[in-house]
Design an enzyme around this catalytic site. Structure first.
Site, short mmCIF file in Angstrom:
data_model
loop_
_atom_site.label_atom_id
_atom_site.label_comp_id
_atom_site.label_asym_id
_atom_site.label_seq_id
_atom_site.Cartn_x
_atom_site.Cartn_y
_atom_site.Cartn_z
CG ASP A 86 4.05 -35.86 -31.38
OD1 ASP A 86 4.73 -36.72 -30.80
OD2 ASP A 86 4.32 -35.42 -32.53
CG ASN B 97 8.93 -45.48 -29.94
OD1 ASN B 97 8.37 -46.57 -29.92
ND2 ASN B 97 8.42 -44.44 -30.57
CD GLN C 95 14.60 -42.70 -27.22
OE1 GLN C 95 15.12 -43.80 -26.96
NE2 GLN C 95 14.58 -41.70 -26.35
CB VAL D 25 13.14 -36.73 -29.24
CG1 VAL D 25 13.60 -35.68 -28.24
CG2 VAL D 25 12.61 -36.06 -30.52
CG HIS E 101 9.43 -39.06 -25.70
ND1 HIS E 101 10.78 -39.08 -25.97
CD2 HIS E 101 8.83 -39.60 -26.77
CE1 HIS E 101 10.98 -39.59 -27.17
NE2 HIS E 101 9.81 -39.92 -27.68
CG HIS F 86 4.71 -41.35 -28.29
ND1 HIS F 86 4.76 -40.44 -29.31
CD2 HIS F 86 5.95 -41.86 -28.18
CE1 HIS F 86 5.99 -40.40 -29.80
NE2 HIS F 86 6.73 -41.26 -29.14
P1 5GP Z 1 10.02 -40.73 -30.72
O1 5GP Z 1 10.09 -41.00 -32.21
O2 5GP Z 1 11.37 -40.35 -30.18
O3 5GP Z 1 9.35 -41.82 -29.92
O4 5GP Z 1 9.04 -39.50 -30.55
C1 5GP Z 1 9.43 -38.18 -30.76
C2 5GP Z 1 8.17 -37.38 -30.98
O5 5GP Z 1 8.49 -36.01 -30.85
C3 5GP Z 1 7.57 -37.57 -32.36
O6 5GP Z 1 6.24 -38.06 -32.26
C4 5GP Z 1 7.61 -36.15 -32.97
O7 5GP Z 1 6.47 -35.85 -33.74
C5 5GP Z 1 7.71 -35.27 -31.75
N1 5GP Z 1 8.42 -34.02 -31.99
C6 5GP Z 1 9.59 -33.86 -32.68
N2 5GP Z 1 9.96 -32.58 -32.68
C7 5GP Z 1 9.01 -31.91 -31.95
C8 5GP Z 1 8.86 -30.53 -31.59
O8 5GP Z 1 9.66 -29.66 -31.92
N3 5GP Z 1 7.77 -30.21 -30.85
C9 5GP Z 1 6.85 -31.14 -30.46
N4 5GP Z 1 5.81 -30.72 -29.74
N5 5GP Z 1 6.97 -32.45 -30.78
C10 5GP Z 1 8.04 -32.82 -31.51
#
Ligand code: 5GP
Ligand code: ZN
Length: 120
Positions: free
Chosen positions: A36, A93, A100, A102, A106, A108
């Protein structure tokens, strides 16, 4: 070989296709795992299906193999990161209301510190 489906404006589809760099820690036919970019724990990995599925809400019959591979990859990575004994937190999420950001499914995988319950 399973056919992969990519969305044009999806960050994680771009990462799968190596159009955006990431630190990959595991890869097989169906699953990719990478660090991440904003880690919330000493170990913070994201484990994703290579094919585009927006969230758990979009799972359908036929996705069993992908999800089984995903779960087994989590276990393998937890072992590699020496987290089996200390414990590890897995979070999915699903939807904006759950945090969420992205919209490519996924998990974590976090470890290396103590975690509280309930989460925020
Ligand atoms: P969510 O909030 O959708 O559960 O998690 C998305 C995760 O993607 C977040 O923890 C964020 O830090 C990670 N993330 C967002 N953009 C990027 C990226 O460009 N590269 C990587 N490796 N992680 C990302
Ligand atoms: Zn995607």
């Amino acid at each position: 070989m399973t056919e992969l489906h990519f969305e044009k404006k999806c960050l994680f589809c771009d990462i799968v296709q190596k159009q955006i760099p990431s630190t990959v820690v595991y890869e097989d036919e169906t699953v990719l795992a990478f660090e991440d970019i904003i880690p919330q724990a000493p170990v913070h990995l994201l484990i994703i299906p290579k094919t585009h599925i927006p969230s758990l809400a979009d799972l359908k019959p036929g996705d069993e193999r992908i999800m089984a591979d995903l779960i087994l990859a989590i276990r393998k990575l937890a072992e590699e990161q020496n987290l089996l004994e200390s414990g590890f937190r897995t979070v999915m999420n699903s939807g904006e209301g759950a945090g969420q950001t992205v919209f490519h499914l996924h998990v974590h995988l976090m470890g290396g510190r103590l975690f509280q319950w309930p989460p925020g």
